[in-house]
Design an enzyme around this catalytic site. Structure first.
Site, PDB file in Angstrom:
ATOM      1  N   TYR A   1     101.884  69.007  47.260  1.00 60.25           N
ATOM      2  CA  TYR A   1     102.287  68.088  46.192  1.00 60.25           C
ATOM      3  C   TYR A   1     102.482  68.849  44.885  1.00 60.25           C
ATOM      4  O   TYR A   1     101.522  69.359  44.294  1.00 60.25           O
ATOM      5  CB  TYR A   1     101.272  66.965  45.997  1.00 60.25           C
ATOM      6  CG  TYR A   1     101.069  66.123  47.241  1.00 60.25           C
ATOM      7  CD1 TYR A   1     102.104  65.924  48.152  1.00 60.25           C
ATOM      8  CD2 TYR A   1      99.841  65.540  47.522  1.00 60.25           C
ATOM      9  CE1 TYR A   1     101.920  65.168  49.296  1.00 60.25           C
ATOM     10  CE2 TYR A   1      99.653  64.777  48.668  1.00 60.25           C
ATOM     11  CZ  TYR A   1     100.704  64.603  49.550  1.00 60.25           C
ATOM     12  OH  TYR A   1     100.522  63.854  50.684  1.00 60.25           O
TER      13      TYR A   1
ATOM     14  N   HIS B   1      98.748  68.999  57.544  1.00 58.15           N
ATOM     15  CA  HIS B   1      99.719  68.161  56.827  1.00 58.15           C
ATOM     16  C   HIS B   1     101.065  68.078  57.550  1.00 58.15           C
ATOM     17  O   HIS B   1     101.752  69.075  57.699  1.00 58.15           O
ATOM     18  CB  HIS B   1      99.917  68.755  55.425  1.00 58.15           C
ATOM     19  CG  HIS B   1     100.600  67.842  54.455  1.00 58.15           C
ATOM     20  ND1 HIS B   1     100.655  68.095  53.108  1.00 58.15           N
ATOM     21  CD2 HIS B   1     101.248  66.655  54.628  1.00 58.15           C
ATOM     22  CE1 HIS B   1     101.320  67.122  52.507  1.00 58.15           C
ATOM     23  NE2 HIS B   1     101.699  66.247  53.401  1.00 58.15           N
TER      24      HIS B   1
HETATM   25  P1  NAD Z   1     103.124  54.702  47.526  1.00 60.01           P
HETATM   26  O1  NAD Z   1     103.689  53.722  48.480  1.00 60.01           O
HETATM   27  O2  NAD Z   1     101.682  54.647  47.210  1.00 60.01           O
HETATM   28  O3  NAD Z   1     104.022  54.629  46.193  1.00 60.01           O
HETATM   29  C1  NAD Z   1     103.784  55.459  45.097  1.00 60.01           C
HETATM   30  C2  NAD Z   1     104.769  55.131  43.974  1.00 60.01           C
HETATM   31  O4  NAD Z   1     104.485  53.833  43.475  1.00 60.01           O
HETATM   32  C3  NAD Z   1     104.634  56.082  42.777  1.00 60.01           C
HETATM   33  O5  NAD Z   1     105.903  56.218  42.166  1.00 60.01           O
HETATM   34  C4  NAD Z   1     103.687  55.330  41.858  1.00 60.01           C
HETATM   35  O6  NAD Z   1     103.854  55.714  40.504  1.00 60.01           O
HETATM   36  C5  NAD Z   1     104.143  53.901  42.083  1.00 60.01           C
HETATM   37  N1  NAD Z   1     103.074  52.895  41.837  1.00 60.01           N
HETATM   38  C6  NAD Z   1     101.781  52.943  42.148  1.00 60.01           C
HETATM   39  N2  NAD Z   1     101.158  51.798  41.802  1.00 60.01           N
HETATM   40  C7  NAD Z   1     102.108  50.987  41.280  1.00 60.01           C
HETATM   41  C8  NAD Z   1     102.096  49.672  40.754  1.00 60.01           C
HETATM   42  N3  NAD Z   1     100.987  48.938  40.717  1.00 60.01           N
HETATM   43  N4  NAD Z   1     103.262  49.149  40.307  1.00 60.01           N
HETATM   44  C9  NAD Z   1     104.425  49.864  40.362  1.00 60.01           C
HETATM   45  N5  NAD Z   1     104.505  51.119  40.842  1.00 60.01           N
HETATM   46  C10 NAD Z   1     103.349  51.666  41.293  1.00 60.01           C
HETATM   47  O7  NAD Z   1     103.515  56.145  48.107  1.00 60.01           O
HETATM   48  P2  NAD Z   1     102.815  57.575  48.110  1.00 60.01           P
HETATM   49  O8  NAD Z   1     102.343  57.979  46.756  1.00 60.01           O
HETATM   50  O9  NAD Z   1     103.752  58.477  48.825  1.00 60.01           O
HETATM   51  O10 NAD Z   1     101.567  57.380  49.078  1.00 60.01           O
HETATM   52  C11 NAD Z   1     100.252  57.290  48.610  1.00 60.01           C
HETATM   53  C12 NAD Z   1      99.463  58.568  48.864  1.00 60.01           C
HETATM   54  O11 NAD Z   1      99.277  58.736  50.276  1.00 60.01           O
HETATM   55  C13 NAD Z   1     100.121  59.876  48.408  1.00 60.01           C
HETATM   56  O12 NAD Z   1      99.951  60.076  47.028  1.00 60.01           O
HETATM   57  C14 NAD Z   1      99.392  60.861  49.278  1.00 60.01           C
HETATM   58  O13 NAD Z   1      98.111  61.107  48.767  1.00 60.01           O
HETATM   59  C15 NAD Z   1      99.265  60.096  50.610  1.00 60.01           C
HETATM   60  N6  NAD Z   1     100.399  60.397  51.531  1.00 60.01           N
HETATM   61  C16 NAD Z   1     100.220  61.370  52.467  1.00 60.01           C
HETATM   62  C17 NAD Z   1     101.276  61.723  53.302  1.00 60.01           C
HETATM   63  C18 NAD Z   1     101.054  62.800  54.328  1.00 60.01           C
HETATM   64  O14 NAD Z   1      99.969  63.316  54.454  1.00 60.01           O
HETATM   65  N7  NAD Z   1     102.056  63.178  55.076  1.00 60.01           N
HETATM   66  C19 NAD Z   1     102.507  61.099  53.191  1.00 60.01           C
HETATM   67  C20 NAD Z   1     102.662  60.084  52.246  1.00 60.01           C
HETATM   68  C21 NAD Z   1     101.583  59.736  51.426  1.00 60.01           C
END
Ligand code: NAD
Length: 311
Positions: free
Chosen positions: A56, A119
């Site tokens: 990230y 990952h």
């Molecule tokens: P998400 O669905 O959580 O969306 C994140 C987006 O939504 C960001 O732009 C954030 O600023 C915005 N957001 C958050 N809260 C909000 C709200 N209340 N209103 C409006 N916008 C809002 O997607 P993500 O961040 O990809 O997934 C969450 C976490 O899961 C990641 O940060 C990561 O830690 C993990 N993840 C891991 C993998 C992997 O291991 N392959 C893949 C995807 C996600």
């Protein structure tokens, strides 16, 4: 904030987990000071599970989270990852992983992580994960640098196939259980539950599709899925709800996933998401959303090696 047990690890994790990829500017450029305040606000309001990766922001998110957690490390359950270092740079070799954990610990300013995850395992031959990565991760676990070991990815069958041959403590699945996807239950949940393996559900907002702001330009979902987001936003607004609240509440209601990881980098989003715990959308709204999402439900996109694709 409820805490739930993460499978047989016994780790008690907050039902909302702090996804730290936005701290690495994965969605847009963020203010580092605001990121620190967001982490502190989250901890103060009961969020205890934090997930990050060297990928990230190409180490930026780990650096920033490490700074934010100084003096607070013992209050949180900290997860990071290994093996993915850039969009197309993967290295799960034992030598790389041994170096990777020390690099992550340095950036995170700690001497152990609670969970260390391979990952996006669908990008390499599963045999390497089974024969090299997980045995190396177990060796590092014995050294005390990681308390538990897991795998993450979009493709679910490859993760269960790996875990059959090299048991893991946890799975992290993303974008496979939210208002636009529900096949995690068909492909992963039962397997994890039967074996006591912990389940982390990530991306309840479908990586930004289910927000007023919309998806980032790099979002891999097909166009029809991206076009469905604003329709769901409008349906929520018409009934006086915020789409993020409704989407997060839906994911929090999953019966086995111990935590829902939502990506955050601002205090506003931390507070909004915590408030979503108290959101109770009416059945009619959920029915309306189901109808809007139906034509694109479980609309998948390729990720990783074709041999590892679910469909
Ligand atoms: P998400 O669905 O959580 O969306 C994140 C987006 O939504 C960001 O732009 C954030 O600023 C915005 N957001 C958050 N809260 C909000 C709200 N209340 N209103 C409006 N916008 C809002 O997607 P993500 O961040 O990809 O997934 C969450 C976490 O899961 C990641 O940060 C990561 O830690 C993990 N993840 C891991 C993998 C992997 O291991 N392959 C893949 C995807 C996600």
């Amino acid at each position: 904030m409820q805490k739930r047990v993460l499978g047989a690890t016994g780790l008690m994790v907050s039902e909302i987990g702090f996804g730290a990829s936005p701290l690495g500017d994965e969605f847009r450029v963020t203010d580092p000071a605001e990121g620190v305040w967001a982490v502190h606000a989250a901890i103060d309001q009961g969020i205890s599970f934090f997930d990050v990766s060297p990928y990230y922001g190409r180490t930026l998110a780990e650096e920033r989270l490490g700074i934010a957690l100084e003096g607070k490390r013992k209050q949180v359950i900290l997860a990071t990852k290994c093996g993915r270092y850039d969009t197309a740079r993967f290295d799960f070799s034992p030598a790389r992983l041994r170096a990777s954990i020390d690099e992550s610990l340095g950036r995170l300013r700690t001497d152990y992580v609670d969970l260390w995850q391979a990952h996006d395992v669908e990008f390499v031959d599963a045999r390497q994960i089974v024969e090299e990565a997980i045995p190396t991760m177990r060796e590092i676990q014995k050294q005390g640098k990681a308390r538990f070991v897991g795998v993450t990815g979009l493709q679910l069958k490859v993760m269960t196939g790996i875990a059959e041959r090299a048991p893991v403590d946890t799975f992290l699945s993303y974008c496979r259980y939210n208002l636009l996807f529900n096949d995690m239950d068909e492909l992963l949940t039962g397997f994890a539950r039967q074996r006591g393996m912990g389940l982390i559900n990530a991306s309840p907002l479908h990586m930004g599709v289910l927000t007023e702001h919309g998806a980032p330009a790099w979002h891999p979902a097909p166009k029809e899925v991206l076009e469905t987001g604003p329709k769901i936003v409008a349906a929520c607004e018409a009934r006086g709800f915020k789409v993020g609240d409704v989407a997060l509440r839906f994911s929090l209601d999953h019966p086995y996933a111990a935590t829902t990881l939502v990506g955050m980098s601002t205090v506003k989003h931390v507070e909004r998401n915590i408030a979503a715990i108290e959101c109770h959308p009416p059945a009619e709204l959920m029915e309306e959303i189901r109808a809007i999402a139906a034509p694109v439900m479980n609309r998948w996109w390729p990720s990783g090696l074709p041999q590892n694709w679910d469909y």
